[in-house]
Design a protein around this motif. Sequence first.
Motif, mmCIF file in Angstrom:
data_model
loop_
_atom_site.group_PDB
_atom_site.id
_atom_site.type_symbol
_atom_site.label_atom_id
_atom_site.label_comp_id
_atom_site.label_asym_id
_atom_site.label_seq_id
_atom_site.Cartn_x
_atom_site.Cartn_y
_atom_site.Cartn_z
ATOM 1 N N MET A 95 0.788 -1.093 0.078
ATOM 2 C CA MET A 95 0.027 -0.048 0.176
ATOM 3 C C MET A 95 0.959 1.368 -0.078
ATOM 4 N N VAL A 96 1.212 1.686 -1.314
ATOM 5 C CA VAL A 96 2.108 2.786 -1.271
ATOM 6 C C VAL A 96 1.424 4.023 -1.976
ATOM 7 N N PHE A 97 1.333 5.017 -1.146
ATOM 8 C CA PHE A 97 0.713 6.220 -1.422
ATOM 9 C C PHE A 97 -0.633 6.204 -1.942
ATOM 10 N N VAL A 98 -1.568 5.333 -1.223
ATOM 11 C CA VAL A 98 -2.949 5.036 -1.711
ATOM 12 C C VAL A 98 -3.903 5.163 -0.590
ATOM 13 N N LEU A 99 -3.785 4.739 0.645
ATOM 14 C CA LEU A 99 -4.720 5.165 1.656
ATOM 15 C C LEU A 99 -4.899 6.323 1.924
ATOM 16 N N SER A 100 -3.886 7.524 1.536
ATOM 17 C CA SER A 100 -4.150 8.680 1.658
ATOM 18 C C SER A 100 -5.069 9.233 0.690
ATOM 19 N N ALA A 101 -5.480 8.588 -0.280
ATOM 20 C CA ALA A 101 -6.312 9.117 -1.109
ATOM 21 C C ALA A 101 -7.753 8.786 -0.700
ATOM 22 N N ILE A 102 -7.983 8.086 0.292
ATOM 23 C CA ILE A 102 -9.295 7.629 0.622
ATOM 24 C C ILE A 102 -9.998 8.451 1.692
ATOM 25 N N ASN A 103 -11.000 8.720 1.656
ATOM 26 C CA ASN A 103 -11.755 9.365 2.894
ATOM 27 C C ASN A 103 -11.307 8.734 4.236
ATOM 28 N N PRO A 104 -10.900 9.572 5.220
ATOM 29 C CA PRO A 104 -10.810 9.019 6.254
ATOM 30 C C PRO A 104 -11.721 8.070 6.968
ATOM 31 N N GLU A 105 -12.950 8.417 6.950
ATOM 32 C CA GLU A 105 -14.056 7.505 7.401
ATOM 33 C C GLU A 105 -14.175 6.149 6.823
ATOM 34 N N LYS A 106 -13.527 6.109 5.689
ATOM 35 C CA LYS A 106 -13.362 4.657 4.917
ATOM 36 C C LYS A 106 -12.362 3.920 4.944
ATOM 37 N N MET A 107 -11.323 4.498 5.550
ATOM 38 C CA MET A 107 -9.898 3.954 5.799
ATOM 39 C C MET A 107 -9.829 2.527 6.351
ATOM 40 N N LEU A 108 -10.799 2.359 7.406
ATOM 41 C CA LEU A 108 -10.706 1.127 8.227
ATOM 42 C C LEU A 108 -11.164 0.307 7.593
ATOM 43 N N LYS A 109 -12.586 0.424 6.729
ATOM 44 C CA LYS A 109 -13.155 -0.533 5.971
ATOM 45 C C LYS A 109 -12.120 -1.064 4.901
ATOM 46 N N ALA A 110 -11.380 -0.162 4.437
ATOM 47 C CA ALA A 110 -10.314 -0.654 3.263
ATOM 48 C C ALA A 110 -9.210 -1.702 3.798
ATOM 49 N N LEU A 111 -8.902 -1.235 5.146
ATOM 50 C CA LEU A 111 -7.771 -2.043 5.567
ATOM 51 C C LEU A 111 -8.348 -3.413 5.893
ATOM 52 N N ARG A 112 -9.534 -3.373 6.505
ATOM 53 C CA ARG A 112 -10.205 -4.816 6.643
ATOM 54 C C ARG A 112 -10.542 -5.548 5.537
ATOM 55 N N ASN A 113 -10.960 -4.906 4.349
ATOM 56 C CA ASN A 113 -10.930 -5.716 3.071
ATOM 57 C C ASN A 113 -9.533 -6.550 2.836
ATOM 58 N N VAL A 114 -8.482 -5.699 2.910
ATOM 59 C CA VAL A 114 -7.460 -6.361 2.709
ATOM 60 C C VAL A 114 -6.929 -7.474 3.707
ATOM 61 N N PHE A 115 -7.299 -7.152 4.713
ATOM 62 C CA PHE A 115 -7.080 -8.012 6.041
ATOM 63 C C PHE A 115 -7.388 -9.534 5.567
ATOM 64 N N LEU A 116 -8.934 -9.474 4.947
ATOM 65 C CA LEU A 116 -9.285 -10.761 4.392
ATOM 66 C C LEU A 116 -8.707 -11.695 3.438
ATOM 67 N N VAL A 117 -7.815 -11.065 2.783
ATOM 68 C CA VAL A 117 -7.076 -11.653 1.699
ATOM 69 C C VAL A 117 -5.547 -11.983 2.155
ATOM 70 N N LEU A 118 -5.406 -11.473 3.370
ATOM 71 C CA LEU A 118 -3.892 -11.936 3.583
ATOM 72 C C LEU A 118 -3.909 -13.284 4.281
ATOM 73 N N LYS A 119 -2.948 -14.221 3.904
ATOM 74 C CA LYS A 119 -2.827 -15.286 5.018
ATOM 75 C C LYS A 119 -2.456 -14.936 6.405
ATOM 76 N N PRO A 120 -2.477 -15.628 7.413
ATOM 77 C CA PRO A 120 -2.024 -15.372 8.889
ATOM 78 C C PRO A 120 -0.399 -15.642 8.761
ATOM 79 N N GLY A 121 0.100 -14.439 9.250
ATOM 80 C CA GLY A 121 1.614 -14.018 9.209
ATOM 81 C C GLY A 121 2.010 -13.307 7.709
ATOM 82 N N GLY A 122 0.879 -13.037 7.280
ATOM 83 C CA GLY A 122 1.059 -12.213 5.819
ATOM 84 C C GLY A 122 1.351 -10.599 6.370
ATOM 85 N N CYS A 123 1.905 -9.727 5.666
ATOM 86 C CA CYS A 123 2.298 -8.607 5.700
ATOM 87 C C CYS A 123 2.195 -7.578 4.860
#
Length: 285
Positions: A169-197
Amino acid sequence: MEMPLDTSFPSINEGGSELTRKLTHSEEAKLLKDTNLVSAFTQRKLEEDAKKNWDLFYKRNGTNFFKDRHWITKEFKELIGHDSGSTPGSRQILEVGCGVGNLLFPLLQDMGSNSNCFIYACDFSPRAVKFVRENALYSENNCHVFQCDLTVDNLCDIIIPSSLDFVTMVFVLSAINPEKMLKALRNVFLVLKPGGCVLFRDYGLYDYAQLRFKPGHKLSENFYVRQDGTRAYYFSLETITELFIMAGYETLQNAYVQKETVNKQMELCVPRIFVQSKFVKPCLS
Protein backbone atom coordinates in the motif's frame (compact mmCIF):
# COMPACT_ATOMS: atom_id res chain seq x y z
CA MET A 1 -1.43 7.93 -4.80
CA GLU A 2 1.19 10.62 -4.63
CA MET A 3 2.04 13.71 -6.61
CA PRO A 4 5.47 13.79 -8.33
CA LEU A 5 8.48 13.61 -6.06
CA ASP A 6 12.09 12.48 -5.99
CA THR A 7 11.92 8.72 -5.48
CA SER A 8 15.55 8.10 -4.50
CA PHE A 9 14.39 7.53 -0.92
CA PRO A 10 16.78 7.10 2.00
CA SER A 11 16.66 4.14 4.31
CA ILE A 12 14.11 4.19 7.07
CA ASN A 13 14.81 6.31 10.15
CA GLU A 14 14.65 4.02 13.17
CA GLY A 15 14.90 6.88 15.64
CA GLY A 16 11.48 6.50 17.23
CA SER A 17 8.04 7.94 16.61
CA GLU A 18 8.65 11.64 17.15
CA LEU A 19 9.20 13.94 14.20
CA THR A 20 12.71 15.33 14.07
CA ARG A 21 11.63 18.19 11.83
CA LYS A 22 9.99 21.03 13.72
CA LEU A 23 7.69 23.53 12.08
CA THR A 24 8.92 27.05 11.65
CA HIS A 25 6.91 29.81 13.31
CA SER A 26 5.42 30.79 9.94
CA GLU A 27 4.48 27.19 9.11
CA GLU A 28 2.87 26.67 12.50
CA ALA A 29 0.95 29.95 12.18
CA LYS A 30 -0.23 28.96 8.69
CA LEU A 31 -1.65 25.64 9.91
CA LEU A 32 -3.30 27.22 12.95
CA LYS A 33 -4.90 29.87 10.76
CA ASP A 34 -6.28 27.36 8.24
CA THR A 35 -9.46 26.48 10.12
CA ASN A 36 -12.18 26.97 7.50
CA LEU A 37 -13.28 23.68 5.96
CA VAL A 38 -14.60 23.01 2.48
CA SER A 39 -18.42 23.06 2.56
CA ALA A 40 -20.32 19.86 3.31
CA PHE A 41 -21.96 20.03 -0.15
CA THR A 42 -18.58 20.22 -1.90
CA GLN A 43 -17.20 17.41 0.25
CA ARG A 44 -20.11 15.15 -0.71
CA LYS A 45 -19.54 16.02 -4.36
CA LEU A 46 -15.83 15.19 -4.09
CA GLU A 47 -16.70 11.83 -2.54
CA GLU A 48 -19.22 11.06 -5.26
CA ASP A 49 -16.78 12.09 -8.00
CA ALA A 50 -13.66 10.46 -6.53
CA LYS A 51 -13.39 7.77 -9.21
CA LYS A 52 -14.14 10.25 -11.99
CA ASN A 53 -11.49 12.68 -10.71
CA TRP A 54 -8.80 10.00 -10.68
CA ASP A 55 -9.87 8.83 -14.13
CA LEU A 56 -9.57 12.40 -15.41
CA PHE A 57 -6.16 12.63 -13.76
CA TYR A 58 -4.91 9.69 -15.82
CA LYS A 59 -6.65 10.99 -18.94
CA ARG A 60 -4.71 14.25 -18.64
CA ASN A 61 -1.37 12.76 -17.57
CA GLY A 62 -1.25 9.35 -19.22
CA THR A 63 1.53 7.04 -18.10
CA ASN A 64 4.31 9.61 -17.76
CA PHE A 65 3.36 11.46 -14.55
CA PHE A 66 4.92 9.29 -11.82
CA LYS A 67 8.45 7.91 -11.74
CA ASP A 68 8.91 4.14 -11.59
CA ARG A 69 9.41 2.97 -8.01
CA HIS A 70 12.66 1.08 -8.44
CA TRP A 71 13.34 1.64 -4.75
CA ILE A 72 10.56 -0.72 -3.66
CA THR A 73 12.65 -3.91 -3.32
CA LYS A 74 15.45 -2.01 -1.58
CA GLU A 75 13.10 -0.78 1.14
CA PHE A 76 10.96 -3.93 1.25
CA LYS A 77 13.35 -6.81 0.58
CA GLU A 78 10.65 -9.32 1.52
CA LEU A 79 9.10 -8.87 -1.91
CA ILE A 80 11.94 -10.71 -3.62
CA GLY A 81 12.41 -13.34 -0.94
CA HIS A 82 14.94 -11.69 1.36
CA ASP A 83 14.27 -11.17 5.08
CA SER A 84 11.16 -13.28 4.66
CA GLY A 85 9.86 -16.57 5.94
CA SER A 86 8.33 -17.46 2.60
CA THR A 87 10.15 -19.47 -0.04
CA PRO A 88 11.45 -17.36 -2.95
CA GLY A 89 9.25 -17.85 -5.99
CA SER A 90 6.24 -19.15 -4.08
CA ARG A 91 4.74 -15.84 -3.00
CA GLN A 92 1.44 -14.22 -3.88
CA ILE A 93 1.32 -10.42 -3.68
CA LEU A 94 -1.32 -7.74 -4.08
CA GLU A 95 -0.46 -4.17 -5.02
CA VAL A 96 -3.25 -1.85 -3.92
CA GLY A 97 -3.50 1.39 -5.90
CA CYS A 98 -1.29 0.26 -8.77
CA GLY A 99 -1.88 3.34 -10.94
CA VAL A 100 -0.29 2.75 -14.35
CA GLY A 101 2.19 0.15 -13.07
CA ASN A 102 5.04 2.28 -11.71
CA LEU A 103 5.57 -0.24 -8.90
CA LEU A 104 4.21 -3.38 -10.56
CA PHE A 105 6.55 -3.48 -13.55
CA PRO A 106 9.81 -2.65 -11.68
CA LEU A 107 8.86 -5.34 -9.16
CA LEU A 108 8.30 -7.92 -11.91
CA GLN A 109 11.65 -7.00 -13.44
CA ASP A 110 13.45 -7.32 -10.09
CA MET A 111 11.91 -10.74 -9.55
CA GLY A 112 13.16 -11.98 -12.91
CA SER A 113 11.70 -14.38 -15.43
CA ASN A 114 12.38 -17.44 -13.27
CA SER A 115 10.15 -16.33 -10.43
CA ASN A 116 6.91 -18.21 -9.81
CA CYS A 117 5.54 -15.33 -7.77
CA PHE A 118 2.11 -14.09 -8.83
CA ILE A 119 1.11 -10.45 -8.38
CA TYR A 120 -2.42 -9.11 -8.22
CA ALA A 121 -2.81 -5.38 -8.77
CA CYS A 122 -5.84 -3.14 -8.48
CA ASP A 123 -6.72 0.51 -8.85
CA PHE A 124 -9.72 2.77 -8.32
CA SER A 125 -9.40 4.21 -11.85
CA PRO A 126 -10.60 2.09 -14.80
CA ARG A 127 -8.37 4.16 -17.08
CA ALA A 128 -5.29 3.34 -14.98
CA VAL A 129 -6.15 -0.37 -15.16
CA LYS A 130 -6.46 -0.07 -18.94
CA PHE A 131 -2.99 1.51 -19.15
CA VAL A 132 -1.51 -1.40 -17.17
CA ARG A 133 -3.11 -3.99 -19.44
CA GLU A 134 -1.78 -2.19 -22.51
CA ASN A 135 1.81 -2.19 -21.23
CA ALA A 136 4.08 -4.53 -23.18
CA LEU A 137 5.40 -5.99 -19.90
CA TYR A 138 1.95 -7.06 -18.72
CA SER A 139 1.19 -10.77 -18.84
CA GLU A 140 -1.55 -12.76 -17.15
CA ASN A 141 1.04 -15.50 -16.64
CA ASN A 142 2.49 -13.66 -13.64
CA CYS A 143 0.05 -10.88 -12.79
CA HIS A 144 -3.59 -9.90 -12.91
CA VAL A 145 -4.87 -6.31 -12.74
CA PHE A 146 -8.44 -5.33 -11.94
CA GLN A 147 -10.49 -2.26 -11.07
CA CYS A 148 -11.55 -2.05 -7.44
CA ASP A 149 -12.95 0.38 -4.88
CA LEU A 150 -11.44 -0.90 -1.63
CA THR A 151 -14.19 0.73 0.41
CA VAL A 152 -17.00 -1.00 -1.50
CA ASP A 153 -15.83 -4.02 -3.50
CA ASN A 154 -14.90 -7.26 -1.76
CA LEU A 155 -11.37 -8.37 -2.65
CA CYS A 156 -12.41 -11.95 -1.95
CA ASP A 157 -14.45 -11.86 -5.15
CA ILE A 158 -11.14 -11.88 -7.05
CA ILE A 159 -8.57 -13.27 -4.60
CA ILE A 160 -8.84 -16.41 -2.47
CA PRO A 161 -9.33 -15.44 1.19
CA SER A 162 -6.24 -15.71 3.43
CA SER A 163 -3.96 -16.51 0.48
CA LEU A 164 -1.58 -13.55 0.08
CA ASP A 165 1.92 -13.30 1.51
CA PHE A 166 2.23 -9.53 1.04
CA VAL A 167 0.13 -6.50 0.20
CA THR A 168 1.80 -3.24 -0.82
CA MET A 169 0.00 0.00 0.00
CA VAL A 170 2.16 2.82 -1.36
CA PHE A 171 0.66 6.33 -1.44
CA VAL A 172 -2.88 4.98 -1.72
CA LEU A 173 -4.58 5.03 1.70
CA SER A 174 -4.04 8.81 1.84
CA ALA A 175 -6.37 9.21 -1.17
CA ILE A 176 -9.29 7.58 0.67
CA ASN A 177 -11.78 9.43 2.84
CA PRO A 178 -10.58 8.94 6.46
CA GLU A 179 -14.07 7.73 7.39
CA LYS A 180 -13.60 4.79 4.99
CA MET A 181 -9.96 3.90 5.65
CA LEU A 182 -10.78 1.28 8.27
CA LYS A 183 -13.11 -0.54 5.89
CA ALA A 184 -10.38 -0.61 3.24
CA LEU A 185 -7.86 -2.08 5.67
CA ARG A 186 -10.31 -4.75 6.80
CA ASN A 187 -10.93 -5.64 3.16
CA VAL A 188 -7.18 -6.19 2.69
CA PHE A 189 -7.06 -8.19 5.95
CA LEU A 190 -9.44 -10.78 4.47
CA VAL A 191 -7.08 -11.79 1.64
CA LEU A 192 -3.85 -11.85 3.70
CA LYS A 193 -2.78 -15.23 5.03
CA PRO A 194 -2.00 -15.49 8.76
CA GLY A 195 1.51 -14.12 9.13
CA GLY A 196 1.10 -12.14 5.90
CA CYS A 197 2.33 -8.57 5.88
CA VAL A 198 1.16 -5.18 4.61
CA LEU A 199 4.09 -3.07 3.37
CA PHE A 200 3.02 0.53 3.75
CA ARG A 201 4.35 3.92 2.68
CA ASP A 202 2.40 7.18 2.56
CA TYR A 203 2.49 10.89 3.36
CA GLY A 204 3.66 11.87 6.83
CA LEU A 205 2.33 14.66 9.00
CA TYR A 206 3.78 18.10 8.11
CA ASP A 207 5.17 16.92 4.80
CA TYR A 208 5.98 19.86 2.55
CA ALA A 209 3.03 19.00 0.30
CA GLN A 210 0.67 19.49 3.25
CA LEU A 211 2.15 22.89 4.08
CA ARG A 212 1.74 24.05 0.47
CA PHE A 213 -2.06 23.95 0.55
CA LYS A 214 -3.63 27.38 0.49
CA PRO A 215 -6.77 28.25 2.50
CA GLY A 216 -9.91 26.74 1.03
CA HIS A 217 -8.50 23.24 0.44
CA LYS A 218 -8.93 21.71 3.89
CA LEU A 219 -11.54 18.95 4.19
CA SER A 220 -10.84 17.88 7.79
CA GLU A 221 -7.85 17.58 10.11
CA ASN A 222 -4.82 16.67 7.94
CA PHE A 223 -7.07 15.93 4.93
CA TYR A 224 -6.98 18.18 1.85
CA VAL A 225 -8.25 18.45 -1.72
CA ARG A 226 -5.97 19.30 -4.64
CA GLN A 227 -6.91 21.55 -7.53
CA ASP A 228 -7.85 18.55 -9.68
CA GLY A 229 -10.28 17.14 -7.10
CA THR A 230 -8.03 14.32 -5.89
CA ARG A 231 -7.46 14.23 -2.13
CA ALA A 232 -4.60 13.57 0.26
CA TYR A 233 -4.35 12.72 3.95
CA TYR A 234 -1.15 13.21 6.00
CA PHE A 235 -0.52 10.51 8.64
CA SER A 236 1.07 10.61 12.05
CA LEU A 237 2.54 7.32 13.26
CA GLU A 238 -0.08 7.21 15.98
CA THR A 239 -2.94 7.58 13.49
CA ILE A 240 -1.75 4.86 11.13
CA THR A 241 -0.97 2.48 13.99
CA GLU A 242 -4.42 2.96 15.49
CA LEU A 243 -6.10 2.31 12.13
CA PHE A 244 -4.24 -0.94 11.49
CA ILE A 245 -4.73 -2.22 15.03
CA MET A 246 -8.47 -1.52 14.82
CA ALA A 247 -8.51 -3.51 11.56
CA GLY A 248 -6.93 -6.52 13.31
CA TYR A 249 -3.23 -6.18 12.44
CA GLU A 250 -0.15 -6.24 14.63
CA THR A 251 2.63 -3.67 14.21
CA LEU A 252 5.98 -4.97 13.00
CA GLN A 253 7.63 -1.68 12.05
CA ASN A 254 6.50 1.94 11.99
CA ALA A 255 8.67 5.02 11.51
CA TYR A 256 9.02 8.31 9.67
CA VAL A 257 11.17 8.59 6.55
CA GLN A 258 12.58 12.07 6.12
CA LYS A 259 14.56 13.66 3.33
CA GLU A 260 15.18 16.95 1.61
CA THR A 261 14.57 17.56 -2.07
CA VAL A 262 16.64 20.42 -3.47
CA ASN A 263 15.45 22.57 -6.39
CA LYS A 264 18.71 24.21 -7.48
CA GLN A 265 17.05 26.46 -10.04
CA MET A 266 14.74 27.99 -7.43
CA GLU A 267 17.29 27.63 -4.63
CA LEU A 268 14.61 25.83 -2.64
CA CYS A 269 15.16 23.05 -0.12
CA VAL A 270 11.97 21.03 0.29
CA PRO A 271 11.48 18.85 3.41
CA ARG A 272 9.60 15.64 2.68
CA ILE A 273 8.16 13.38 5.37
CA PHE A 274 6.68 9.93 4.78
CA VAL A 275 5.45 7.11 6.98
CA GLN A 276 6.91 3.66 6.30
CA SER A 277 5.46 0.69 8.12
CA LYS A 278 4.93 -3.06 8.21
CA PHE A 279 1.77 -4.56 9.69
CA VAL A 280 1.15 -8.29 10.10
CA LYS A 281 -2.00 -10.39 10.18
CA PRO A 282 -1.73 -12.44 13.40
CA CYS A 283 -1.14 -16.16 13.02
CA LEU A 284 -3.90 -18.47 14.13
CA SER A 285 -3.51 -19.70 17.69
